[in-house]
Scaffold this motif. Structure first.
Motif, PDB file in Angstrom:
ATOM      1  N   CYS A  24       0.816  -1.212   0.000  1.00  0.00           N
ATOM      2  CA  CYS A  24       0.000   0.000   0.000  1.00  0.00           C
ATOM      3  C   CYS A  24       0.852   1.265   0.000  1.00  0.00           C
ATOM      4  O   CYS A  24       0.601   2.199  -0.778  1.00  0.00           O
ATOM      5  CB  CYS A  24      -0.925  -0.006   1.215  1.00  0.00           C
ATOM      6  SG  CYS A  24      -2.245  -1.242   1.153  1.00  0.00           S
ATOM      7  N   ILE A  25       1.861   1.322   0.877  1.00  0.00           N
ATOM      8  CA  ILE A  25       2.653   2.544   0.976  1.00  0.00           C
ATOM      9  C   ILE A  25       3.533   2.737  -0.263  1.00  0.00           C
ATOM     10  O   ILE A  25       3.749   3.862  -0.712  1.00  0.00           O
ATOM     11  CB  ILE A  25       3.500   2.550   2.273  1.00  0.00           C
ATOM     12  CG1 ILE A  25       4.108   3.941   2.496  1.00  0.00           C
ATOM     13  CG2 ILE A  25       4.585   1.487   2.244  1.00  0.00           C
ATOM     14  CD1 ILE A  25       4.834   4.081   3.820  1.00  0.00           C
ATOM     15  N   SER A  26       4.011   1.651  -0.836  1.00  0.00           N
ATOM     16  CA  SER A  26       4.877   1.773  -2.022  1.00  0.00           C
ATOM     17  C   SER A  26       4.073   2.197  -3.243  1.00  0.00           C
ATOM     18  O   SER A  26       4.526   3.036  -4.034  1.00  0.00           O
ATOM     19  CB  SER A  26       5.591   0.442  -2.296  1.00  0.00           C
ATOM     20  OG  SER A  26       6.446   0.107  -1.234  1.00  0.00           O
ATOM     21  N   PHE A  27       2.886   1.631  -3.427  1.00  0.00           N
ATOM     22  CA  PHE A  27       2.033   2.065  -4.530  1.00  0.00           C
ATOM     23  C   PHE A  27       1.701   3.540  -4.377  1.00  0.00           C
ATOM     24  O   PHE A  27       1.781   4.317  -5.331  1.00  0.00           O
ATOM     25  CB  PHE A  27       0.741   1.242  -4.556  1.00  0.00           C
ATOM     26  CG  PHE A  27      -0.158   1.556  -5.729  1.00  0.00           C
ATOM     27  CD1 PHE A  27      -0.162   0.736  -6.850  1.00  0.00           C
ATOM     28  CD2 PHE A  27      -0.996   2.667  -5.717  1.00  0.00           C
ATOM     29  CE1 PHE A  27      -0.982   1.028  -7.931  1.00  0.00           C
ATOM     30  CE2 PHE A  27      -1.813   2.965  -6.795  1.00  0.00           C
ATOM     31  CZ  PHE A  27      -1.806   2.141  -7.901  1.00  0.00           C
ATOM     32  N   SER A  50       0.737   3.744  11.649  1.00  0.00           N
ATOM     33  CA  SER A  50      -0.683   3.779  11.309  1.00  0.00           C
ATOM     34  C   SER A  50      -1.213   5.205  11.194  1.00  0.00           C
ATOM     35  O   SER A  50      -1.908   5.548  10.234  1.00  0.00           O
ATOM     36  CB  SER A  50      -1.496   3.009  12.355  1.00  0.00           C
ATOM     37  OG  SER A  50      -1.261   1.628  12.273  1.00  0.00           O
ATOM     38  N   SER A  51      -0.871   6.046  12.161  1.00  0.00           N
ATOM     39  CA  SER A  51      -1.402   7.412  12.141  1.00  0.00           C
ATOM     40  C   SER A  51      -0.899   8.203  10.946  1.00  0.00           C
ATOM     41  O   SER A  51      -1.663   8.944  10.306  1.00  0.00           O
ATOM     42  CB  SER A  51      -1.049   8.128  13.443  1.00  0.00           C
ATOM     43  OG  SER A  51       0.352   8.163  13.636  1.00  0.00           O
ATOM     44  N   SER A  52       0.373   8.042  10.592  1.00  0.00           N
ATOM     45  CA  SER A  52       0.911   8.809   9.466  1.00  0.00           C
ATOM     46  C   SER A  52       0.328   8.339   8.135  1.00  0.00           C
ATOM     47  O   SER A  52       0.087   9.150   7.227  1.00  0.00           O
ATOM     48  CB  SER A  52       2.438   8.719   9.434  1.00  0.00           C
ATOM     49  OG  SER A  52       2.860   7.376   9.317  1.00  0.00           O
ATOM     50  N   LEU A  53       0.070   7.037   7.996  1.00  0.00           N
ATOM     51  CA  LEU A  53      -0.557   6.545   6.773  1.00  0.00           C
ATOM     52  C   LEU A  53      -1.977   7.094   6.622  1.00  0.00           C
ATOM     53  O   LEU A  53      -2.411   7.444   5.519  1.00  0.00           O
ATOM     54  CB  LEU A  53      -0.575   5.017   6.767  1.00  0.00           C
ATOM     55  CG  LEU A  53       0.746   4.326   6.442  1.00  0.00           C
ATOM     56  CD1 LEU A  53       0.622   2.819   6.621  1.00  0.00           C
ATOM     57  CD2 LEU A  53       1.198   4.646   5.024  1.00  0.00           C
ATOM     58  N   LEU A  54      -2.702   7.180   7.712  1.00  0.00           N
ATOM     59  CA  LEU A  54      -4.074   7.697   7.656  1.00  0.00           C
ATOM     60  C   LEU A  54      -4.079   9.180   7.276  1.00  0.00           C
ATOM     61  O   LEU A  54      -4.885   9.612   6.435  1.00  0.00           O
ATOM     62  CB  LEU A  54      -4.760   7.482   9.002  1.00  0.00           C
ATOM     63  CG  LEU A  54      -5.004   6.018   9.399  1.00  0.00           C
ATOM     64  CD1 LEU A  54      -5.588   5.932  10.806  1.00  0.00           C
ATOM     65  CD2 LEU A  54      -5.928   5.328   8.400  1.00  0.00           C
ATOM     66  N   VAL A  55      -3.191   9.966   7.866  1.00  0.00           N
ATOM     67  CA  VAL A  55      -3.119  11.386   7.527  1.00  0.00           C
ATOM     68  C   VAL A  55      -2.642  11.573   6.086  1.00  0.00           C
ATOM     69  O   VAL A  55      -3.129  12.451   5.362  1.00  0.00           O
ATOM     70  CB  VAL A  55      -2.195  12.132   8.509  1.00  0.00           C
ATOM     71  CG1 VAL A  55      -2.036  13.593   8.110  1.00  0.00           C
ATOM     72  CG2 VAL A  55      -2.744  12.038   9.926  1.00  0.00           C
ATOM     73  N   VAL A  91       4.356  14.073   6.030  1.00  0.00           N
ATOM     74  CA  VAL A  91       3.668  13.086   6.856  1.00  0.00           C
ATOM     75  C   VAL A  91       4.025  11.664   6.441  1.00  0.00           C
ATOM     76  O   VAL A  91       4.247  10.787   7.283  1.00  0.00           O
ATOM     77  CB  VAL A  91       2.139  13.303   6.785  1.00  0.00           C
ATOM     78  CG1 VAL A  91       1.405  12.207   7.549  1.00  0.00           C
ATOM     79  CG2 VAL A  91       1.765  14.667   7.361  1.00  0.00           C
ATOM     80  N   SER A  92       4.098  11.416   5.137  1.00  0.00           N
ATOM     81  CA  SER A  92       4.373  10.048   4.666  1.00  0.00           C
ATOM     82  C   SER A  92       5.766   9.577   5.068  1.00  0.00           C
ATOM     83  O   SER A  92       5.989   8.378   5.263  1.00  0.00           O
ATOM     84  CB  SER A  92       4.212   9.968   3.142  1.00  0.00           C
ATOM     85  OG  SER A  92       5.144  10.812   2.480  1.00  0.00           O
ATOM     86  N   VAL A  93       6.711  10.508   5.216  1.00  0.00           N
ATOM     87  CA  VAL A  93       8.059  10.100   5.616  1.00  0.00           C
ATOM     88  C   VAL A  93       8.061   9.524   7.028  1.00  0.00           C
ATOM     89  O   VAL A  93       8.901   8.680   7.370  1.00  0.00           O
ATOM     90  CB  VAL A  93       9.038  11.291   5.494  1.00  0.00           C
ATOM     91  CG1 VAL A  93       8.840  12.295   6.624  1.00  0.00           C
ATOM     92  CG2 VAL A  93      10.478  10.807   5.485  1.00  0.00           C
ATOM     93  N   PHE A 105      -5.231   3.207  -1.010  1.00  0.00           N
ATOM     94  CA  PHE A 105      -4.208   2.269  -0.554  1.00  0.00           C
ATOM     95  C   PHE A 105      -3.565   2.741   0.753  1.00  0.00           C
ATOM     96  O   PHE A 105      -3.295   1.935   1.658  1.00  0.00           O
ATOM     97  CB  PHE A 105      -3.143   2.075  -1.624  1.00  0.00           C
ATOM     98  CG  PHE A 105      -3.489   1.023  -2.636  1.00  0.00           C
ATOM     99  CD1 PHE A 105      -3.741  -0.280  -2.241  1.00  0.00           C
ATOM    100  CD2 PHE A 105      -3.562   1.325  -3.989  1.00  0.00           C
ATOM    101  CE1 PHE A 105      -4.063  -1.259  -3.161  1.00  0.00           C
ATOM    102  CE2 PHE A 105      -3.883   0.350  -4.919  1.00  0.00           C
ATOM    103  CZ  PHE A 105      -4.136  -0.946  -4.505  1.00  0.00           C
ATOM    104  N   LEU A 106      -3.307   4.039   0.868  1.00  0.00           N
ATOM    105  CA  LEU A 106      -2.714   4.559   2.104  1.00  0.00           C
ATOM    106  C   LEU A 106      -3.665   4.375   3.287  1.00  0.00           C
ATOM    107  O   LEU A 106      -3.238   4.045   4.397  1.00  0.00           O
ATOM    108  CB  LEU A 106      -2.356   6.032   1.935  1.00  0.00           C
ATOM    109  CG  LEU A 106      -1.211   6.330   0.950  1.00  0.00           C
ATOM    110  CD1 LEU A 106      -1.072   7.833   0.737  1.00  0.00           C
ATOM    111  CD2 LEU A 106       0.110   5.748   1.446  1.00  0.00           C
ATOM    112  N   LEU A 107      -4.957   4.583   3.047  1.00  0.00           N
ATOM    113  CA  LEU A 107      -5.957   4.356   4.088  1.00  0.00           C
ATOM    114  C   LEU A 107      -5.960   2.891   4.529  1.00  0.00           C
ATOM    115  O   LEU A 107      -5.983   2.585   5.733  1.00  0.00           O
ATOM    116  CB  LEU A 107      -7.333   4.756   3.577  1.00  0.00           C
ATOM    117  CG  LEU A 107      -8.521   4.481   4.513  1.00  0.00           C
ATOM    118  CD1 LEU A 107      -8.395   5.292   5.799  1.00  0.00           C
ATOM    119  CD2 LEU A 107      -9.848   4.780   3.806  1.00  0.00           C
ATOM    120  N   THR A 108      -5.905   1.989   3.562  1.00  0.00           N
ATOM    121  CA  THR A 108      -5.873   0.554   3.877  1.00  0.00           C
ATOM    122  C   THR A 108      -4.646   0.193   4.701  1.00  0.00           C
ATOM    123  O   THR A 108      -4.728  -0.531   5.695  1.00  0.00           O
ATOM    124  CB  THR A 108      -5.897  -0.267   2.583  1.00  0.00           C
ATOM    125  OG1 THR A 108      -7.069   0.049   1.824  1.00  0.00           O
ATOM    126  CG2 THR A 108      -5.881  -1.760   2.882  1.00  0.00           C
ATOM    127  N   GLY A 109      -3.478   0.689   4.291  1.00  0.00           N
ATOM    128  CA  GLY A 109      -2.253   0.399   5.022  1.00  0.00           C
ATOM    129  C   GLY A 109      -2.296   0.891   6.455  1.00  0.00           C
ATOM    130  O   GLY A 109      -1.830   0.213   7.380  1.00  0.00           O
TER     131      GLY A 109
END
Length: 539
Positions: free
Chosen positions: A348-351, A426-431, A458-460, A519-523
């Motif tokens: 998810c994060i790579s896509f 988890s929190s950074s992926l959601l944001v 945020v993603s970093v 995908f980021l939400l799922t991750g």
């Protein structure tokens, strides 16, 4: 890659990190190379080995102290991490100009950005497996060299297919160094400092991002860098590619000349004397200027490996089965759930990250008249878009987005040991998911730039947390293989993300952007299933 050195001439080539002991020189029994100079008298001067207490790995790391050695290692491993970022991201910065010189369509650009990830997918597990079998340091030197050499060679590729091949092979090298760097680095760190130090190591990705963006800004728009050699017109973007290969080559040289093998790996391989020498080297540098003696202890090690046993018998089929065995072990017993969760998160994060990040310069190059990337018809079709004169604003915007990683990196370093990797991940992926969705709905170019910076910052945090969690979830004999495998899974996702962007960016770019958000939400949601690894001991 081994350097065979006679005892008599070793002083002239003595590595920087090994100058502090002047009494005797030890030779690695497996390679016949001088790892570093040291005196072993302090290890054996008080009674026999049987009378000494046997330390676990964590106890030995604590006894070696924390200080100068770890900070020097941070800089070296950080520069290697930055070199991977430079090599990966340089393709995205050369697209706005190289596409005209190589006659690239949007689909070709998607294939080009995907090529390095395809190489990383091939190299990730292969190098990770070799690092678990043969040692971290050897694999780092070789993979960084492959990365830098073929990255440099791609600069003189006269046509697209040759350029594509060179970038693919360069990606094989990148695929090896990324997972092994974190395994190698983490295995020198004391437990209470590990989260913070791995977070600090991860911040060097931002440094590589800034280096790539800064080089692109300084070099690509300049006409003085262009010249002709035979039938090859060496444009400024080709010089940029050459400069991007320098960090990888210098990193390989640092590890070849200055640093020892991981003590954790040496202990698991039953190489107690070599592991003790590494701990003593760490102690000497950390306690430099202090009147302290290296404590006397032995080590709890694994069984001594027989070199003959490491050679695969039975042909290619047996070699393949042996190489794939770590994957089977990752999905058995208590490791199964965490492996499935990490597989989903890496995909998810790579896509999401690479699918969007690699196309930022191209999207901003096309948004000349302002507006949103997808809600308005402001994206100019490629066939009507000129590469020259080069618009420096594209590279300035890329530099700003790269620099926006800094707050996220600082936050990670400060909060990793207190919050733990799971919560940050988890929190950074959601944001990040929310920020990408807002990129889709905003109405101006500057709003898109601001939200792109938010996404970057945020993603970093998620990447940094994933680096920490990934190293702590697996035992030593699986650590590099696991990280290599999940890195490979991430590369599959990155390839798909870039292909999707390449095929839809001209017609319906809302689809890939909304996919990234989903995908980021799922991750982020799946990450809640991971176990807490805050300040855990390495196994």
């Amino acid at each position: 890659m081994a350097r065979h050195v006679h005892k008599g001439d070793a002083e002239a080539r003595e590595p920087l990190l090994t100058r502090y002991s002047q009494e005797s020189k030890e030779v690695d029994s497996d390679e016949g190379v001088i790892i570093f100079d040291r005196s072993t008298s302090s290890v054996n001067n008080d009674g026999s080995e049987a009378a000494q207490r046997r330390f676990t790995y964590e106890e030995a790391v604590e006894a070696a102290g924390f200080g100068l050695f770890h900070y020097v290692l941070l800089v070296a491993c950080g520069w290697a991490n930055a070199s991977d970022a430079v090599e990966i991201l340089c393709v995205s910065f050369l697209l706005p100009t190289a596409r005209c010189d190589l006659s690239l369509s949007s689909s070709d650009m998607g294939l080009l950005t995907a090529s390095i990830f395809l190489g990383m997918m091939v190299g990730g597990y292969m190098w990770g497996y070799l690092a678990d079998q043969k040692g971290r340091r050897k694999v780092l030197v070789i993979s960084l060299t492959v990365n830098g050499m073929f990255g440099c060679l791609s600069s003189v590729a006269p046509w697209f297919s040759a350029f594509l091949l060179m970038r693919f092979i360069s990606g094989i090298g990148v695929g090896g160094s990324i997972p092994v760097i974190f395994s190698y680095f983490s295995e020198f760190m004391p437990r209470l400092k590990r989260g913070t130090m791995i977070s600090a190591l991860a911040t060097f990705w931002m440094a590589g991002n800034i280096v790539a963006a800064g080089l692109a800004w300084m070099v690509i728009p300049r006409k003085w860098t262009e010249f002709t050699v035979g039938s090859l017109n060496f444009q400024s973007w080709r010089l940029f590619v050459v400069l991007c290969s320098v960090p990888s080559l210098t990193s390989a040289l640092f590890f070849l000349l200055l640093f020892p093998e991981s003590p954790k790996f040496l202990m698991e391989a039953g190489r107690e004397k070599e592991a003790l020498r590494v701990f003593q080297q760490m102690f000497e540098l950390n306690m430099r200027g202090k009147d302290k003696d290296f404590p006397v202890f032995a080590l709890l090690t694994g069984p001594k490996q027989d070199p003959e046993e490491t050679r695969t018998k039975g042909g290619l089929a047996c070699a393949l089965i042996k190489a794939l065995m770590p994957i089977k072990q990752m999905f058995q017993g208590s490791l199964r759930i965490r492996s499935i969760v990490l597989l989903i998160i890496f995909f998810c994060i790579s896509f999401g990250y690479y699918g969007l990040w690699m196309w930022f310069p191209e999207l901003f190059a096309r948004l000349e008249n302002g507006g949103s990337p997808c809600m308005n018809e402001t994206l100019r079709p490629l066939r009507n878009h000129s590469c020259y004169p080069v618009k420096t604003a594209v590279y300035m915007e890329g530099f700003i987005i790269a620099a926006s990683n800094l707050p996220g990196n600082i936050f990670t370093i400060l909060m990793m040991d207190s919050m733990g990797g799971k919560a940050l991940l988890s929190s950074s992926l959601l944001v990040s998911s929310v920020s990408v969705f807002l990129i889709y709905v905003v109405q101006t170019k500057y709003q898109s730039l601001i939200l792109s910076c938010v996404f970057s910052g945020v993603s970093v945090i998620a990447w940094n947390a994933l680096d920490v969690v990934g190293t702590e979830l697996y035992p030593t004999q699986l650590r590099s293989s696991a990280l290599g495998f999940f890195t490979g899974v991430g590369r599959v996702a990155a390839i798909l993300g870039n292909i999707v962007f390449g095929n839809l960016v001209d017609t319906n770019c809302s689809v890939p952007i909304l996919l990234v958000s989903a995908f980021l939400l799922t991750g982020g949601l799946v990450g809640l299933l991971l176990p807490q690894t805050k300040q855990t001991e390495l196994t």
